[in-house]
Design a protein around this motif. Structure first.
Motif, PDB file in Angstrom:
ATOM      1  N   CYS A  82       0.737  -1.172  -0.008  1.00 40.90           N
ATOM      2  CA  CYS A  82       0.052   0.072  -0.152  1.00 40.90           C
ATOM      3  C   CYS A  82       1.009   1.407   0.177  1.00 40.90           C
ATOM      4  CB  CYS A  82      -0.824   0.017   1.226  1.00 40.90           C
ATOM      5  SG  CYS A  82      -2.147  -1.235   1.228  1.00 40.90           S
ATOM      6  N   ARG A  83       1.934   1.088   0.027  1.00 38.90           N
ATOM      7  CA  ARG A  83       3.018   2.141  -0.178  1.00 38.90           C
ATOM      8  C   ARG A  83       2.983   3.209   1.006  1.00 38.90           C
ATOM      9  NH1 ARG A  83       7.131   2.350  -2.686  1.00 38.90           N
ATOM     10  NH2 ARG A  83       7.083   4.626  -3.006  1.00 38.90           N
ATOM     11  N   ILE A  84       2.783   2.488   2.353  1.00 37.78           N
ATOM     12  CA  ILE A  84       2.982   3.211   3.708  1.00 37.78           C
ATOM     13  C   ILE A  84       3.881   2.739   4.486  1.00 37.78           C
ATOM     14  CG2 ILE A  84       0.485   3.963   3.502  1.00 37.78           C
ATOM     15  CD1 ILE A  84      -0.279   1.770   5.417  1.00 37.78           C
ATOM     16  N   GLN A  85       4.282   3.520   5.471  1.00 39.62           N
ATOM     17  CA  GLN A  85       5.320   2.858   6.321  1.00 39.62           C
ATOM     18  C   GLN A  85       5.166   3.420   7.926  1.00 39.62           C
ATOM     19  OE1 GLN A  85       8.872   4.402   4.687  1.00 39.62           O
ATOM     20  NE2 GLN A  85       8.112   6.519   4.899  1.00 39.62           N
ATOM     21  N   VAL A  86       5.839   2.733   8.847  1.00 38.01           N
ATOM     22  CA  VAL A  86       5.740   3.034  10.026  1.00 38.01           C
ATOM     23  C   VAL A  86       7.194   4.002  10.676  1.00 38.01           C
ATOM     24  CG1 VAL A  86       5.560   2.239  12.490  1.00 38.01           C
ATOM     25  CG2 VAL A  86       4.397   1.015  10.823  1.00 38.01           C
ATOM     26  N   MET A  87       6.754   5.097  11.163  1.00 38.40           N
ATOM     27  CA  MET A  87       7.850   5.678  11.581  1.00 38.40           C
ATOM     28  C   MET A  87       7.803   6.180  12.891  1.00 38.40           C
ATOM     29  SD  MET A  87       8.423   7.896   8.131  1.00 38.40           S
ATOM     30  CE  MET A  87      10.367   8.192   8.159  1.00 38.40           C
ATOM     31  N   ASN A  88       9.010   6.696  13.718  1.00 35.10           N
ATOM     32  CA  ASN A  88       8.779   7.423  14.854  1.00 35.10           C
ATOM     33  C   ASN A  88       7.985   8.853  14.501  1.00 35.10           C
ATOM     34  OD1 ASN A  88       9.973   5.955  17.027  1.00 35.10           O
ATOM     35  ND2 ASN A  88      11.832   6.191  15.618  1.00 35.10           N
ATOM     36  N   THR A  89       7.728   9.661  15.540  1.00 38.50           N
ATOM     37  CA  THR A  89       7.123  10.877  15.336  1.00 38.50           C
ATOM     38  C   THR A  89       7.962  12.029  14.827  1.00 38.50           C
ATOM     39  OG1 THR A  89       7.571  11.351  17.606  1.00 38.50           O
ATOM     40  CG2 THR A  89       5.311  10.925  17.127  1.00 38.50           C
ATOM     41  N   ASP A  90       9.195  11.572  15.204  1.00 37.62           N
ATOM     42  CA  ASP A  90      10.329  12.343  14.320  1.00 37.62           C
ATOM     43  C   ASP A  90      10.786  12.083  12.891  1.00 37.62           C
ATOM     44  OD1 ASP A  90      12.022  10.189  14.954  1.00 37.62           O
ATOM     45  OD2 ASP A  90      13.472  11.448  16.249  1.00 37.62           O
ATOM     46  N   MET A  91      10.096  11.011  12.433  1.00 35.76           N
ATOM     47  CA  MET A  91      10.351  10.575  11.120  1.00 35.76           C
ATOM     48  C   MET A  91      11.576   9.833  10.773  1.00 35.76           C
ATOM     49  SD  MET A  91       7.541  11.153   9.656  1.00 35.76           S
ATOM     50  CE  MET A  91       6.224  11.826  10.610  1.00 35.76           C
ATOM     51  N   THR A  92      11.884   9.312  11.919  1.00 38.07           N
ATOM     52  CA  THR A  92      12.935   8.063  11.855  1.00 38.07           C
ATOM     53  C   THR A  92      12.591   6.720  12.027  1.00 38.07           C
ATOM     54  OG1 THR A  92      13.325   8.153  14.275  1.00 38.07           O
ATOM     55  CG2 THR A  92      14.565   9.665  12.938  1.00 38.07           C
ATOM     56  N   LYS A  93      13.214   5.639  11.608  1.00 34.38           N
ATOM     57  CA  LYS A  93      12.914   4.399  11.607  1.00 34.38           C
ATOM     58  C   LYS A  93      12.773   3.867  12.983  1.00 34.38           C
ATOM     59  CE  LYS A  93      16.196   1.037  11.062  1.00 34.38           C
ATOM     60  NZ  LYS A  93      16.278   0.126  11.674  1.00 34.38           N
ATOM     61  N   ILE A  94      11.789   2.993  13.290  1.00 33.90           N
ATOM     62  CA  ILE A  94      11.543   2.696  14.712  1.00 33.90           C
ATOM     63  C   ILE A  94      12.647   1.496  15.151  1.00 33.90           C
ATOM     64  CG2 ILE A  94       9.008   3.646  14.591  1.00 33.90           C
ATOM     65  CD1 ILE A  94       8.328   0.442  14.841  1.00 33.90           C
ATOM     66  N   SER A  95      12.522   1.226  16.490  1.00 33.13           N
ATOM     67  CA  SER A  95      13.423   0.064  16.943  1.00 33.13           C
ATOM     68  C   SER A  95      12.816  -1.180  17.038  1.00 33.13           C
ATOM     69  CB  SER A  95      14.162   0.729  18.204  1.00 33.13           C
ATOM     70  OG  SER A  95      13.020   0.513  19.289  1.00 33.13           O
ATOM     71  N   MET A  96      13.301  -2.086  17.209  1.00 28.83           N
ATOM     72  CA  MET A  96      12.834  -3.402  17.469  1.00 28.83           C
ATOM     73  C   MET A  96      12.246  -3.558  18.721  1.00 28.83           C
ATOM     74  SD  MET A  96      12.369  -6.581  16.275  1.00 28.83           S
ATOM     75  CE  MET A  96      13.811  -6.591  15.078  1.00 28.83           C
ATOM     76  N   LEU A  97      12.471  -3.002  19.641  1.00 31.29           N
ATOM     77  CA  LEU A  97      11.902  -3.005  21.010  1.00 31.29           C
ATOM     78  C   LEU A  97      10.353  -2.060  20.775  1.00 31.29           C
ATOM     79  CD1 LEU A  97      11.798  -3.660  23.835  1.00 31.29           C
ATOM     80  CD2 LEU A  97      13.020  -1.558  24.499  1.00 31.29           C
ATOM     81  N   LYS A  98      10.535  -1.032  20.389  1.00 29.06           N
ATOM     82  CA  LYS A  98       9.414  -0.329  19.949  1.00 29.06           C
ATOM     83  C   LYS A  98       8.350  -1.009  18.765  1.00 29.06           C
ATOM     84  CE  LYS A  98       9.026   4.220  19.759  1.00 29.06           C
ATOM     85  NZ  LYS A  98       9.056   5.754  19.729  1.00 29.06           N
ATOM     86  N   SER A  99       8.940  -1.567  18.177  1.00 25.03           N
ATOM     87  CA  SER A  99       8.032  -2.538  17.080  1.00 25.03           C
ATOM     88  C   SER A  99       7.227  -3.562  17.767  1.00 25.03           C
ATOM     89  CB  SER A  99       9.183  -3.152  16.070  1.00 25.03           C
ATOM     90  OG  SER A  99       7.940  -3.942  15.233  1.00 25.03           O
ATOM     91  N   ILE A 100       8.130  -4.407  18.727  1.00 21.62           N
ATOM     92  CA  ILE A 100       7.290  -5.284  19.764  1.00 21.62           C
ATOM     93  C   ILE A 100       6.163  -4.523  20.530  1.00 21.62           C
ATOM     94  CG2 ILE A 100       7.761  -6.659  21.694  1.00 21.62           C
ATOM     95  CD1 ILE A 100      10.705  -7.120  20.399  1.00 21.62           C
ATOM     96  N   GLY A 101       6.756  -3.654  21.098  1.00 21.29           N
ATOM     97  CA  GLY A 101       5.545  -2.783  22.100  1.00 21.29           C
ATOM     98  C   GLY A 101       4.326  -2.383  21.056  1.00 21.29           C
ATOM     99  N   ARG A 102       4.548  -1.910  19.782  1.00 17.29           N
ATOM    100  CA  ARG A 102       3.539  -1.507  18.940  1.00 17.29           C
ATOM    101  C   ARG A 102       2.602  -2.655  18.630  1.00 17.29           C
ATOM    102  NH1 ARG A 102       2.445  -0.434  13.830  1.00 17.29           N
ATOM    103  NH2 ARG A 102       1.342   1.586  13.384  1.00 17.29           N
TER     104      ARG A 102
END
Length: 145
Positions: A82-102
């Motif tokens: 769908c050409r969408i992506q998940v990012m931090n609010t500062d538009m950086t790549k999220i960490s593995m820990l944040k991905s698990i939490g999400r």
């Protein structure tokens, strides 16, 4: 920094539908390879999940949702399609820990009546409850990414 356009409810819903189809295909492949009799005898309505469905759901969740979201792909195969992506609010790549939490915050978005997911269609920033909890954004990919 160029602004990213937030992805709303319907495009995120389509990404989830694509992911669900891929999980079903993975379950069928695992069932054929393992000759899982419960997969082929289960009507799918009110019955328990077969071993193949449980394995495919687990593998897809860990590899394609958690790991892919924290990787350079920044999203599940459905989000990529769908050409969408998940990012931090500062538009950086999220960490593995944040991905698990999400991923685990999806549970809160599902309670009650999936309202946490629907929030992405109601607020200006197009954030679902799990995005608010984890300080993430789902945005459209830039051309060429």
């Amino acid at each position: 920094m160029d602004a990213y356009k937030p992805a709303g409810f319907w495009i995120r819903f389509l990404a989830t539908v694509i992911d669900s189809v891929l999980i079903a295909v993975l379950a069928a492949i695992i069932a054929v390879i393992s000759n899982d009799p419960t997969y082929f005898n289960n009507s799918g309505y009110g019955g328990e999940n077969s071993v193949s469905e449980n394995i495919s759901g687990f593998v897809y969740s860990v590899v394609f949702i958690i790991i892919f979201t924290a990787s350079r792909y920044m999203g599940s195969p459905g989000k990529l399609a769908c050409r969408i992506q998940v990012m931090n609010t500062d538009m950086t790549k999220i960490s593995m820990l944040k991905s698990i939490g999400r991923y685990f915050a999806y549970i809160l978005s599902a309670l009650p009546l999936l309202i946490g997911f629907m929030m992405a269609g109601w607020n200006e920033e197009k954030k679902a409850l799990h995005d608010i909890i984890c300080s993430t954004r789902v945005v459209y990919r830039k051309k060429g990414n």
